[in-house]
Design a protein around this motif. Sequence first.
Motif, PDB file in Angstrom:
ATOM      1  N   GLY A  55       0.833  -1.188   0.000  1.00  0.00           N
ATOM      2  CA  GLY A  55       0.000   0.000   0.000  1.00  0.00           C
ATOM      3  C   GLY A  55       0.870   1.242   0.000  1.00  0.00           C
ATOM      4  N   TYR A  56       0.217   2.365   0.024  1.00  0.00           N
ATOM      5  CA  TYR A  56       0.890   3.659   0.025  1.00  0.00           C
ATOM      6  C   TYR A  56       0.312   4.467   1.174  1.00  0.00           C
ATOM      7  CZ  TYR A  56       2.036   2.086  -4.653  1.00  0.00           C
ATOM      8  OH  TYR A  56       2.486   1.345  -5.712  1.00  0.00           O
ATOM      9  N   SER A  57       1.171   5.170   1.883  1.00  0.00           N
ATOM     10  CA  SER A  57       0.667   5.947   3.004  1.00  0.00           C
ATOM     11  C   SER A  57       1.503   7.203   3.195  1.00  0.00           C
ATOM     12  CB  SER A  57       0.690   5.109   4.293  1.00  0.00           C
ATOM     13  OG  SER A  57       2.002   4.724   4.595  1.00  0.00           O
ATOM     14  N   ALA A  58       0.904   8.146   3.881  1.00  0.00           N
ATOM     15  CA  ALA A  58       1.605   9.389   4.199  1.00  0.00           C
ATOM     16  C   ALA A  58       2.465   9.181   5.440  1.00  0.00           C
ATOM     17  CB  ALA A  58       0.592  10.502   4.459  1.00  0.00           C
ATOM     18  N   SER A  59       3.612   9.796   5.450  1.00  0.00           N
ATOM     19  CA  SER A  59       4.464   9.796   6.633  1.00  0.00           C
ATOM     20  C   SER A  59       4.075  11.028   7.450  1.00  0.00           C
ATOM     21  CB  SER A  59       5.939   9.852   6.225  1.00  0.00           C
ATOM     22  OG  SER A  59       6.755   9.904   7.357  1.00  0.00           O
ATOM     23  N   VAL A  60       3.402  10.807   8.559  1.00  0.00           N
ATOM     24  CA  VAL A  60       2.827  11.897   9.344  1.00  0.00           C
ATOM     25  C   VAL A  60       3.736  12.239  10.514  1.00  0.00           C
ATOM     26  CG1 VAL A  60       0.848  12.587  10.770  1.00  0.00           C
ATOM     27  CG2 VAL A  60       0.491  11.216   8.698  1.00  0.00           C
ATOM     28  N   ASP A  61       3.985  13.515  10.709  1.00  0.00           N
ATOM     29  CA  ASP A  61       4.675  13.982  11.904  1.00  0.00           C
ATOM     30  C   ASP A  61       3.580  14.197  12.955  1.00  0.00           C
ATOM     31  OD1 ASP A  61       5.776  15.617  13.963  1.00  0.00           O
ATOM     32  OD2 ASP A  61       7.317  16.323  12.580  1.00  0.00           O
ATOM     33  N   TYR A  62       3.403  13.199  13.807  1.00  0.00           N
ATOM     34  CA  TYR A  62       2.311  13.254  14.778  1.00  0.00           C
ATOM     35  C   TYR A  62       2.455  14.440  15.722  1.00  0.00           C
ATOM     36  CZ  TYR A  62       1.003   8.673  13.083  1.00  0.00           C
ATOM     37  OH  TYR A  62       0.616   7.636  12.285  1.00  0.00           O
ATOM     38  N   GLN A  63       3.680  14.789  16.081  1.00  0.00           N
ATOM     39  CA  GLN A  63       3.885  15.909  16.991  1.00  0.00           C
ATOM     40  C   GLN A  63       3.359  17.202  16.369  1.00  0.00           C
ATOM     41  OE1 GLN A  63       7.848  16.225  18.486  1.00  0.00           O
ATOM     42  NE2 GLN A  63       7.256  17.648  20.076  1.00  0.00           N
ATOM     43  N   MET A  71       4.326   6.434  22.031  1.00  0.00           N
ATOM     44  CA  MET A  71       4.711   5.466  23.049  1.00  0.00           C
ATOM     45  C   MET A  71       4.828   4.089  22.411  1.00  0.00           C
ATOM     46  SD  MET A  71       5.184   5.100  26.426  1.00  0.00           S
ATOM     47  CE  MET A  71       4.360   6.481  27.176  1.00  0.00           C
ATOM     48  N   LEU A  72       5.905   3.395  22.755  1.00  0.00           N
ATOM     49  CA  LEU A  72       6.061   2.006  22.365  1.00  0.00           C
ATOM     50  C   LEU A  72       5.687   1.148  23.558  1.00  0.00           C
ATOM     51  CD1 LEU A  72       9.563   2.141  20.607  1.00  0.00           C
ATOM     52  CD2 LEU A  72       7.302   2.459  19.589  1.00  0.00           C
ATOM     53  N   VAL A 113      -0.045   6.745  19.560  1.00  0.00           N
ATOM     54  CA  VAL A 113       0.164   8.194  19.588  1.00  0.00           C
ATOM     55  C   VAL A 113      -1.006   8.843  20.297  1.00  0.00           C
ATOM     56  CG1 VAL A 113       1.573   8.255  17.495  1.00  0.00           C
ATOM     57  CG2 VAL A 113      -0.882   8.580  17.324  1.00  0.00           C
ATOM     58  N   GLY A 114      -0.731   9.991  20.904  1.00  0.00           N
ATOM     59  CA  GLY A 114      -1.781  10.709  21.611  1.00  0.00           C
ATOM     60  C   GLY A 114      -1.333  12.096  22.012  1.00  0.00           C
ATOM     61  N   ASP A 136       6.739  -3.335  29.084  1.00  0.00           N
ATOM     62  CA  ASP A 136       7.561  -2.127  29.113  1.00  0.00           C
ATOM     63  C   ASP A 136       6.904  -1.056  28.267  1.00  0.00           C
ATOM     64  OD1 ASP A 136       9.688  -0.493  29.794  1.00  0.00           O
ATOM     65  OD2 ASP A 136      11.142  -1.478  28.479  1.00  0.00           O
ATOM     66  N   GLU A 137       7.150   0.193  28.643  1.00  0.00           N
ATOM     67  CA  GLU A 137       6.657   1.350  27.897  1.00  0.00           C
ATOM     68  C   GLU A 137       7.839   2.266  27.632  1.00  0.00           C
ATOM     69  OE1 GLU A 137       3.794   3.180  30.455  1.00  0.00           O
ATOM     70  OE2 GLU A 137       2.389   1.521  30.310  1.00  0.00           O
ATOM     71  N   VAL A 138       7.948   2.736  26.387  1.00  0.00           N
ATOM     72  CA  VAL A 138       9.051   3.614  26.015  1.00  0.00           C
ATOM     73  C   VAL A 138       8.471   4.825  25.302  1.00  0.00           C
ATOM     74  CG1 VAL A 138      11.167   3.827  24.649  1.00  0.00           C
ATOM     75  CG2 VAL A 138      10.612   1.648  25.766  1.00  0.00           C
ATOM     76  N   LEU A 139       8.810   6.011  25.779  1.00  0.00           N
ATOM     77  CA  LEU A 139       8.382   7.244  25.139  1.00  0.00           C
ATOM     78  C   LEU A 139       9.401   7.604  24.060  1.00  0.00           C
ATOM     79  CD1 LEU A 139       6.299   9.521  25.157  1.00  0.00           C
ATOM     80  CD2 LEU A 139       7.717  10.708  26.832  1.00  0.00           C
ATOM     81  N   VAL A 140       8.935   7.840  22.830  1.00  0.00           N
ATOM     82  CA  VAL A 140       9.798   8.112  21.683  1.00  0.00           C
ATOM     83  C   VAL A 140       9.830   9.610  21.412  1.00  0.00           C
ATOM     84  CG1 VAL A 140      10.136   7.668  19.215  1.00  0.00           C
ATOM     85  CG2 VAL A 140       9.213   5.870  20.692  1.00  0.00           C
ATOM     86  N   ARG A 141      11.031  10.144  21.245  1.00  0.00           N
ATOM     87  CA  ARG A 141      11.162  11.564  20.916  1.00  0.00           C
ATOM     88  C   ARG A 141      11.019  11.785  19.413  1.00  0.00           C
ATOM     89  NH1 ARG A 141      13.900  16.087  23.455  1.00  0.00           N
ATOM     90  NH2 ARG A 141      14.499  14.610  25.037  1.00  0.00           N
TER      91      ARG A 141
END
Length: 158
Positions: A55-63, A71-72, A113-114, A136-141
């Motif tokens: 498929g094709y998708s947009a690369s979104v900057d969620y921030q 969050m992972l 994401v949120g 485990d939870e990891v916050l991604v910058r």
Amino acid sequence: MTDGDIDDVDRAILYALQEDARNMSSGDIAERTDTSDSTVRKRIQRLESEDVIKGYSASVDYQKSGYPLRMLLYCTASIPDRGDLIADVLAIDGVVSVQELVTGEQNLLVTVVGESDDDITPVAQELLDMGLTVADEVLVRTHETTPFGRFDPEKSDE
């Protein structure tokens, strides 16, 4: 389709589409691959029909789009059930990807994401309600991607 069925033209097509599928015409790719426009279109159709191109998708900057938290969540599911749970996990509001891991105790990696913790916490609860353990939870910058280098015809000549 096996890796042996993918030739240099297919790899160059895949690389070009990973670079910028939205702005990459079949004519542009034909120039790069020294093939015809119709050859490129047929190859793309074949790669799509054989699920090489999924498929094709947009690369979104969620921030920048108002969702600054990524969050992972490393989860553990029973081995027989983990593949079957993926669609249900993807249906949870806020989940943007799920990866099935085959080594280690944690066997699902869920990306959420949120706007705030109030968006992430309910996702973790839904995962628990599904019978998963959140280990485990990891916050991604930041999160950046690049096209797979082995598809780059310039590098394959080296």
